[in-house]
Scaffold this motif. Structure first.
Motif, mmCIF file in Angstrom:
data_model
loop_
_atom_site.group_PDB
_atom_site.id
_atom_site.type_symbol
_atom_site.label_atom_id
_atom_site.label_comp_id
_atom_site.label_asym_id
_atom_site.label_seq_id
_atom_site.Cartn_x
_atom_site.Cartn_y
_atom_site.Cartn_z
ATOM 1 N N ILE A 210 27.068 -29.629 -77.206
ATOM 2 C CA ILE A 210 26.978 -28.187 -76.933
ATOM 3 C C ILE A 210 27.681 -27.943 -75.588
ATOM 4 O O ILE A 210 27.947 -28.910 -74.861
ATOM 5 C CB ILE A 210 25.507 -27.687 -76.868
ATOM 6 N N PRO A 211 27.978 -26.659 -75.267
ATOM 7 C CA PRO A 211 28.668 -26.410 -73.997
ATOM 8 C C PRO A 211 27.947 -27.088 -72.833
ATOM 9 O O PRO A 211 26.725 -27.046 -72.735
ATOM 10 C CB PRO A 211 28.614 -24.891 -73.869
ATOM 11 N N THR A 212 28.735 -27.719 -71.985
ATOM 12 C CA THR A 212 28.158 -28.565 -70.947
ATOM 13 C C THR A 212 28.671 -28.216 -69.552
ATOM 14 O O THR A 212 29.880 -28.141 -69.327
ATOM 15 C CB THR A 212 28.488 -30.043 -71.267
ATOM 16 N N VAL A 213 27.720 -28.012 -68.663
ATOM 17 C CA VAL A 213 28.036 -27.711 -67.272
ATOM 18 C C VAL A 213 27.671 -28.945 -66.451
ATOM 19 O O VAL A 213 26.560 -29.452 -66.569
ATOM 20 C CB VAL A 213 27.183 -26.516 -66.777
ATOM 21 N N VAL A 214 28.616 -29.416 -65.649
ATOM 22 C CA VAL A 214 28.307 -30.565 -64.793
ATOM 23 C C VAL A 214 28.259 -30.093 -63.347
ATOM 24 O O VAL A 214 29.161 -29.401 -62.877
ATOM 25 C CB VAL A 214 29.367 -31.679 -64.971
ATOM 26 N N VAL A 215 27.175 -30.423 -62.667
ATOM 27 C CA VAL A 215 27.011 -30.021 -61.268
ATOM 28 C C VAL A 215 27.400 -31.207 -60.386
ATOM 29 O O VAL A 215 26.863 -32.300 -60.531
ATOM 30 C CB VAL A 215 25.550 -29.608 -60.990
ATOM 31 N N ALA A 216 28.387 -30.960 -59.504
ATOM 32 C CA ALA A 216 28.880 -32.059 -58.675
ATOM 33 C C ALA A 216 29.021 -31.613 -57.225
ATOM 34 O O ALA A 216 28.968 -30.425 -56.907
ATOM 35 C CB ALA A 216 30.227 -32.542 -59.213
ATOM 36 N N GLY A 217 29.214 -32.582 -56.353
ATOM 37 C CA GLY A 217 29.399 -32.286 -54.930
ATOM 38 C C GLY A 217 28.962 -33.471 -54.095
ATOM 39 O O GLY A 217 28.542 -34.505 -54.634
ATOM 40 N N PHE A 218 29.049 -33.307 -52.784
ATOM 41 C CA PHE A 218 28.609 -34.372 -51.866
ATOM 42 C C PHE A 218 27.117 -34.651 -52.064
ATOM 43 O O PHE A 218 26.389 -33.820 -52.623
ATOM 44 C CB PHE A 218 28.875 -33.922 -50.416
ATOM 45 N N PRO A 219 26.638 -35.773 -51.565
ATOM 46 C CA PRO A 219 25.193 -36.035 -51.626
ATOM 47 C C PRO A 219 24.405 -35.024 -50.789
ATOM 48 O O PRO A 219 24.933 -34.518 -49.786
ATOM 49 C CB PRO A 219 25.054 -37.437 -51.005
ATOM 50 N N ASN A 220 23.221 -34.735 -51.220
ATOM 51 C CA ASN A 220 22.256 -33.967 -50.413
ATOM 52 C C ASN A 220 22.609 -32.487 -50.232
ATOM 53 O O ASN A 220 22.075 -31.829 -49.339
ATOM 54 C CB ASN A 220 22.158 -34.645 -49.027
ATOM 55 N N VAL A 221 23.549 -31.967 -51.052
ATOM 56 C CA VAL A 221 23.979 -30.572 -50.864
ATOM 57 C C VAL A 221 23.102 -29.584 -51.639
ATOM 58 O O VAL A 221 23.212 -28.369 -51.446
ATOM 59 C CB VAL A 221 25.463 -30.380 -51.273
ATOM 60 N N GLY A 222 22.263 -30.099 -52.558
ATOM 61 C CA GLY A 222 21.382 -29.206 -53.308
ATOM 62 C C GLY A 222 21.667 -29.140 -54.795
ATOM 63 O O GLY A 222 21.269 -28.192 -55.477
ATOM 64 N N LYS A 223 22.321 -30.160 -55.346
ATOM 65 C CA LYS A 223 22.662 -30.162 -56.776
ATOM 66 C C LYS A 223 21.398 -30.192 -57.629
ATOM 67 O O LYS A 223 21.222 -29.393 -58.549
ATOM 68 C CB LYS A 223 23.537 -31.397 -57.116
ATOM 69 N N THR A 224 20.527 -31.148 -57.308
ATOM 70 C CA THR A 224 19.314 -31.298 -58.124
ATOM 71 C C THR A 224 18.419 -30.064 -58.002
ATOM 72 O O THR A 224 17.829 -29.616 -58.992
ATOM 73 C CB THR A 224 18.545 -32.565 -57.693
ATOM 74 N N SER A 225 18.358 -29.498 -56.795
ATOM 75 C CA SER A 225 17.523 -28.302 -56.601
ATOM 76 C C SER A 225 17.981 -27.193 -57.537
ATOM 77 O O SER A 225 17.161 -26.502 -58.153
ATOM 78 C CB SER A 225 17.614 -27.818 -55.150
#
Ligand SMILES: Nc1nc2c(ncn2[C@@H]2O[C@H](COP(=O)(O)OP(=O)(O)OP(=O)(O)O)[C@@H](O)[C@H]2O)c(=O)[nH]1
Ligand SMILES: [Mg+2]
Length: 318
Positions: free
Chosen positions: A154-169
């Protein structure tokens, strides 16, 4: 696609496997001592061979699985090591089958039944002990891989970036998955898949481990999992920057990574300035998982981009 490692049984170590086989054999009763010895060896041998076969067959064919999973498994445990381990199980199985034939032939004619039976047990045990490191490795593999993410088509969004920037939040706030959040880098060490709805469309959102600004060959196995998601499964990427630098990394390095990622992965990117409660940068979409600022706008942006991605896909098909 979901590789179901839960179906792969827990792998016994050599002691446990021999114990299981000889216990089963010890229950055998037969009319003569000779027949009892022959049946015992056949039983123990069959238990071991069937067990090894079950483990070998429970593994997928690693040449045929999709590249995303193949590379992920390679990062997590190493495909060559799995192949070697399975190869050693196949070797043990054929050795045991050969030894069984030899000793049954001998048992049919020997006068010293107990000595021959003991010798057979000893040789079979020695083969099984030889593959113990491989049995233990396969058990470790199974425990690692049963946590593989189950990705849907299904349509997929990937959240990326440096560590500790708030991706998981962010992922935790807008989707069904809630991985660990904390104030130190590399809290997320694997891929976490959540689901959320955009309009009436179900989407998949993937939280990835943080990436540092460095060449691929220098990346650690944790970062390489994030790269795989960008390479194989992202329809859209949400790239998170933390201009407050509370993450512990300069904005300049984060921007440099963004340029690299743009060059490397031909995926539509939504650039986001996170932790807006902590800074006053206004260049990009501002979001804060603490105040909720910008979250609705981000979801709307995802909806628009997904629509255009789907349109492009249709144009390509026709
Ligand atoms: N003030 C503020 N802090 C935030 C915000 N979002 C996340 N944080 C904090 O930033 C820290 C890192 O958050 P995570 O969501 O774990 O960051 P991450 O990018 O997933 O980190 P890794 O998994 O280590 O790559 C935590 O202490 C969060 O509470 C925000 O909008 N405002
Ligand atoms: Mg995280």
């Amino acid at each position: 696609m979901n590789l179901n490692y839960k179906k792969v049984p827990t792998t016994l170590n050599s002691e446990e496997l021999l114990d299981k086989a000889f216990k089963r054999a010890s229950k055998i009763s037969a009319s003569s001592e000779r027949l009892r010895a022959i049946t015992k060896i056949t039983t123990a041998s069959n238990v071991i061979q069937d067990y090894l076969d079950k483990i070998i067959k429970a593994h997928p064919s690693y040449e045929r699985i999709p590249p995303f999973y193949r590379e992920l498994i390679d990062i997590l445990v190493g495909i060559n090591k799995i192949r070697q381990a399975l190869g050693s199980l196949a070797w043990a199985k054929s050795q045991i089958s050969r030894l069984t034939k030899i000793y049954i032939r001998e048992l049919k004619k020997t006068k010293d039944i107990q000595r021959v039976r003991k010798e057979a047990y000893g040789r079979i045990s020695s083969v099984v002990h030889q593959i113990n490191p491989h049995l233990e490795f396969l058990n470790h593999t199974r425990n690692q891989l049963k946590q593989l993410p189950a990705l849907m088509d299904i349509p997929t969004v990937v959240v990326a970036g440096f560590p500790n920037v708030g991706k998981t939040s962010l992922v935790s706030m807008i989707s069904t998955v809630h991985p660990k959040i904390s104030s130190y880098p590399f809290t997320t060490t694997g891929i976490h898949v959540g689901f959320f709805e955009v309009g009436d469309q179900q989407c998949q959102i993937i939280d990835t481990p943080g990436l540092l600004d460095r060449p691929l060959e220098k990346r650690n196995p944790i970062e390489r999992q994030a790269i795989l998601c960008l390479k194989y499964v992202a329809d859209i990427m949400v790239f998170i920057l933390d201009p407050s630098t509370h993450c512990g990394y300069p904005l300049e390095d984060q921007l440099h990574l963004l340029q690299e990622v743009k060059r490397e992965f031909p995926v539509p990117i939504i650039e986001v300035n996170a932790k807006s409660d902590l800074h006053s940068f206004h260049e990009r979409l501002r979001i804060s998982t603490h105040t909720g600022e910008g979250i609705d706008q981000l979801i709307e942006e995802i909806r628009k981009r997904l629509k255009s991605v789907q349109k492009d896909a249709q144009t390509e098909t026709y």
